[in-house]
Enzyme design. Structure first.
Site, short mmCIF file in Angstrom:
data_model
loop_
_atom_site.label_atom_id
_atom_site.label_comp_id
_atom_site.label_asym_id
_atom_site.label_seq_id
_atom_site.Cartn_x
_atom_site.Cartn_y
_atom_site.Cartn_z
N GLU A 118 0.84 -1.19 0.00
CA GLU A 118 0.00 0.00 0.00
C GLU A 118 0.88 1.25 0.00
OE1 GLU A 118 -3.80 1.71 2.61
OE2 GLU A 118 -2.49 0.16 3.44
N PRO B 261 22.50 3.94 28.41
CA PRO B 261 22.75 3.90 29.86
C PRO B 261 22.33 2.53 30.38
CG PRO B 261 21.53 5.89 29.23
CD PRO B 261 21.49 4.95 28.06
N LEU B 262 23.29 1.70 30.74
CA LEU B 262 23.04 0.30 31.11
C LEU B 262 23.15 0.15 32.62
CD1 LEU B 262 22.53 -2.63 30.24
CD2 LEU B 262 25.01 -2.87 29.87
N SER B 263 22.01 -0.05 33.27
CA SER B 263 21.99 -0.10 34.74
C SER B 263 22.22 -1.49 35.30
CB SER B 263 20.63 0.41 35.23
OG SER B 263 19.60 -0.52 34.92
N GLY B 264 22.10 -2.51 34.46
CA GLY B 264 22.15 -3.88 34.95
C GLY B 264 20.78 -4.42 35.33
N GLY B 265 19.73 -3.61 35.14
CA GLY B 265 18.37 -4.05 35.40
C GLY B 265 17.73 -4.67 34.16
N CYS C 257 -5.88 -3.40 2.15
CA CYS C 257 -5.55 -3.42 3.57
C CYS C 257 -6.78 -3.50 4.48
CB CYS C 257 -4.70 -2.19 3.92
SG CYS C 257 -3.83 -2.36 5.51
N LYS D 242 -9.33 3.38 -2.31
CA LYS D 242 -9.66 2.64 -1.08
C LYS D 242 -11.02 3.11 -0.57
CE LYS D 242 -7.36 1.21 3.22
NZ LYS D 242 -6.13 1.40 4.05
#
Length: 729
Positions: A44, A354-358, A174, A113
């Site tokens: 589409e 930002p990797l907090s470990g959570g 669609c 359509k």
């Protein structure tokens, strides 16, 4: 026999990039022709890209679409093959979303359509008009330059089908498939055997089965060939279009394309005997009877044959087992493909997280790792476009290219653990181990010095220094100290994303990734402009429960074993001091469990429940363990914090859309952001109903002691303004 070979496509189009789109369209036609197909169906609005949104209101967009269509028609692209192209068309004063059906350098028919998608993520009625004249085809005057180039002045326009010498073909666009009375039912009774559905359908967890069952249902009881084409990839917005181009014959799937892929062009081929359609229809008495008194649908005559009568070299496509991905695989592959499209098209050199470990930030890290694995795999499989993009983004030289996902991740992925005095060694260790497993360039930094400097400044100005609640401070002090940490991380993340490439002598910039999930967004359990504020967020519409299942899956299937330990750890923001008798926990701070949040979100958005109807629903759902009064308190607690924090939804990072109860304000959840948080009328109605229900219980002699104190997830523990940043600040 009437043998028919058809081709349908997954195309990775990009809204408003006409060069990219026309290149993909040409490549798909070339592949269809090479396979010997006589019908080629594209997605589409493939010429413009589906997600142009208000660009559809610009005349330039329609003009450029006609220019691209003319380029396709004056060449040999449509020679000997019926092609369906999607683009906007202006007729008179109205703008329509159309399928242009072309063959042998002519336009045979334009099909507007009739039923537009206008809920959830879709706003087609903002840009297009639905075609309402369903009993006739009208003449459409082609634009002057197109008319001159094609030696064709006008073309039939409207609802109808094309009658070839040996079969009838029609479009069903669609959303029309999913309407209560879809066009294919009437078209089948009028003799249409081949249905072309050009679609722009986005990925949502567990949604594919609904789509495929619709194709199967369309042809199971009335026969027919249903051909489905879809966009695939990120075309510039929050949605990932998940491909899965398919062909269904008489209720059987005979061809299925990929749902998640880095390929820009995928063509799916099927070979069919249309006599199977005629045979099924002829054997159904009710079909014969209804066809004899059908409403007539107008048609266009096309003096061409599409079928071959007999060809021993043409093997018919056999029924296939439908391929479904598990929800965990969907979380891995959908956002990973979306991130790759965003990265390669944005001009960025990589991502910073930002990797907090959570659980949440680790899920995002794993998805980036999955992206790197997919890139290396596709390069090994010979995808030259993925290879070229990876060489450019990863800045490879001297003929080198990615062959190892960890090596590639080190070039395109920074992770930063921004710890404070409130951070534990376990989360710091988990972040580093995961970063090493993925291959990311990892940094451990302490933000205590920056926080101390800010507090010293505050003390110099006000004469006061705030304390945490556990150390005797007020709710306001406790909240302010948590928010300082959260917002400092956002500032540092963007600083490192812009300057680390400079430090490492790399050109460009890195995109900051957010990692707040849909449940925390719904509850407002985040600080405005903390590290939930980023450039994009691949998990912003995924629930905590689904993310935890994903982590367990990814620990094994992506090879990041540390994710199992991360999933098992209790969720905590680590914004308050850790004491021997106190440890901050997310579910206690929120006053509700993540499981409850998912229930609230689905009732509020999918089932459109206000406070009273949510209370009634939950009385049935939770009545075995909770009294009506306890259910009422839970509902009130949720709506209080939902409304207090609703304004935060206006600043959410643009997120990958994966779940139908997303609170995202900009496109999906159109509600106000200033509420009367007391909900006086609604809560009064709940209280009245509670009294009535309690009276019934006493009258029936039932015990009122049905509650389970632990079921509420810490209900009532959090006062307004306390705990993690969860009020309107």
């Amino acid at each position: 026999m009437r043998l028919l070979k058809v081709a349908t496509c997954n195309l990775n189009q990009w809204a408003m990039d006409f060069d990219c789109n026309i290149k993909n369209i040409k490549e798909s036609i070339a592949k269809a022709k090479e396979a010997g197909a006589v019908i080629r169906l594209g997605p589409e609005l493939e010429i413009t890209g589906y997600g142009c949104e208000d660009h559809f209101l610009e005349l330039d967009t329609v003009t450029h679409a006609w220019e691209c269509l003319k380029e396709l028609l004056v060449g040999d692209w449509t020679d000997g093959i019926l092609c369906s192209f999607g683009m906007p068309v202006i007729k008179g004063s109205e703008r329509y979303n159309c399928q242009i059906l072309c063959m042998n350098r002519k336009i045979i028919m334009i099909r507007p359509k009739m039923w537009l998608a206008n809920d959830g993520n879709y706003r087609e009625l903002r840009w297009f008009t639905a075609w309402k004249q369903n009993d006739q085809l009208v003449e459409f005057q082609l634009p002057g330059d197109v008319s001159k180039a094609l030696s064709q002045e006008s073309v039939p326009f409207g609802y109808g089908f094309i009658q070839f010498r040996d079969t009838a073909v029609a479009a069903e666009v669609c959303e029309e498939l999913f309407t209560p009375v879809p066009p294919h039912a009437e078209l089948a009774l009028n003799g249409v055997e081949v249905f072309l559905n050009a679609s722009g359908s986005h990925h949502q967890l567990r949604k594919l089965d609904i789509r495929l069952r619709a194709f199967i249902g369309a042809t199971h009881t009335r026969g027919g060939v249903y051909i489905y084409s879809n966009q695939q990839g990120c075309d510039g917005g929050r949605l990932y279009y998940d491909g899965c181009a398919s062909v269904v014959v008489n209720g059987d799937l005979v061809a299925q394309g990929s749902q998640f892929s880095l390929n820009d062009v995928e063509v799916v081929i099927a070979q069919i005997d249309l006599e199977a359609v005629a045979s099924l229809r002829g054997s159904i008495s009710s079909f014969q009877e209804q066809a004899s008194c059908k409403n007539r649908v107008p048609s266009v005559q096309a003096p061409y044959n599409l079928c071959q009568s007999f060809n021993l070299k043409m093997c018919l496509s056999s029924p296939l087992k439908i391929k479904y991905h598990s929800p965990e695989e969907e979380i891995a592959f959908g956002p990973a493909c979306w991130l790759w499209d965003y990265l390669r098209r944005s001009g960025a050199s990589g991502f910073l997280l930002p990797l907090s470990g959570g659980a949440d930030s680790s899920s995002v890290a794993a998805i980036v790792g999955c992206m790197c694995q997919l890139v290396v795999k596709d390069i090994a499989n010979g995808d030259e476009q993925v290879k070229a993009d990876a060489i450019r983004i990863g800045q490879y030289t001297d003929g080198q290219y990615p062959t190892d996902s960890r090596e590639f991740a080190r070039r395109v992925f920074y992770t930063v653990f921004m710890g404070s005095e409130n951070s534990s060694e376990s989360t710091k260790s988990r972040a580093k181990v995961l970063a090493d497993e993925i291959g990311a360039w990892h940094l451990d930094i302490s933000i205590d010095g920056v926080i101390s400097a800010l507090l010293t400044l505050f003390q110099a100005v006000t004469g006061k220094r705030p304390r945490y609640k556990i150390d005797g401070g007020s709710n306001a002090e406790n909240l302010g100290l948590q928010n300082i940490q959260a917002r400092i991380r956002m500032v540092l993340a963007f600083m490192f994303a812009s300057l680390l490439p400079w430090v490492h002598n790399k050109p460009g910039f890195y995109l900051v990734l957010g990692s707040s999930n849909v449940d925390e967004g719904l509850r407002g359990y985040l600080t405005k402009y903390d590290c939930s504020s980023a450039d994009i967020n691949p998990i912003g519409s995924i629930s905590k429960q689904d993310l935890r299942a994903f982590l367990r899956w990814a620990a094994t299937h992506l090879g990041y074993a540390s994710l199992a330990d991360i999933e098992a750890a209790p969720p905590t923001a680590e914004l308050e001091p850790i004491r021997s008798n106190y440890s901050q926990l997310d579910e206690v701070d929120m006053g509700m469990t993540y499981e409850e949040l998912s229930v609230y979100g689905r009732l509020r958005k999918i089932f459109r429940c206000g406070p009273l109807s949510m209370f009634k629903n939950l009385c049935y759902r939770w009545g075995a363990k909770l009294t009506p009064q306890e259910v009422a308190e839970k509902v009130k607690h949720f709506f209080k914090y939902y409304s207090i924090n609703r304004h935060k939804m206006t600043t959410l990072t643009p997120s990958y859309h994966a779940e139908s109860y997303s609170p995202e304000d900009n496109r999906f959840d159109l509600r106000q952001f200033l509420y009367n948080v007391r909900w006086p009328y609604q809560f009064r109605k709940i209280d009245e109903l509670v009294k009535e229900l309690d009276g019934d219980r006493v009258h029936l002699g039932e015990s009122s002691d049905l509650g389970d104190a632990s079921h509420g997830g810490g209900m009532g523990v959090v006062a307004a303004g306390s705990g993690n940043p969860n009020v309107g600040l």
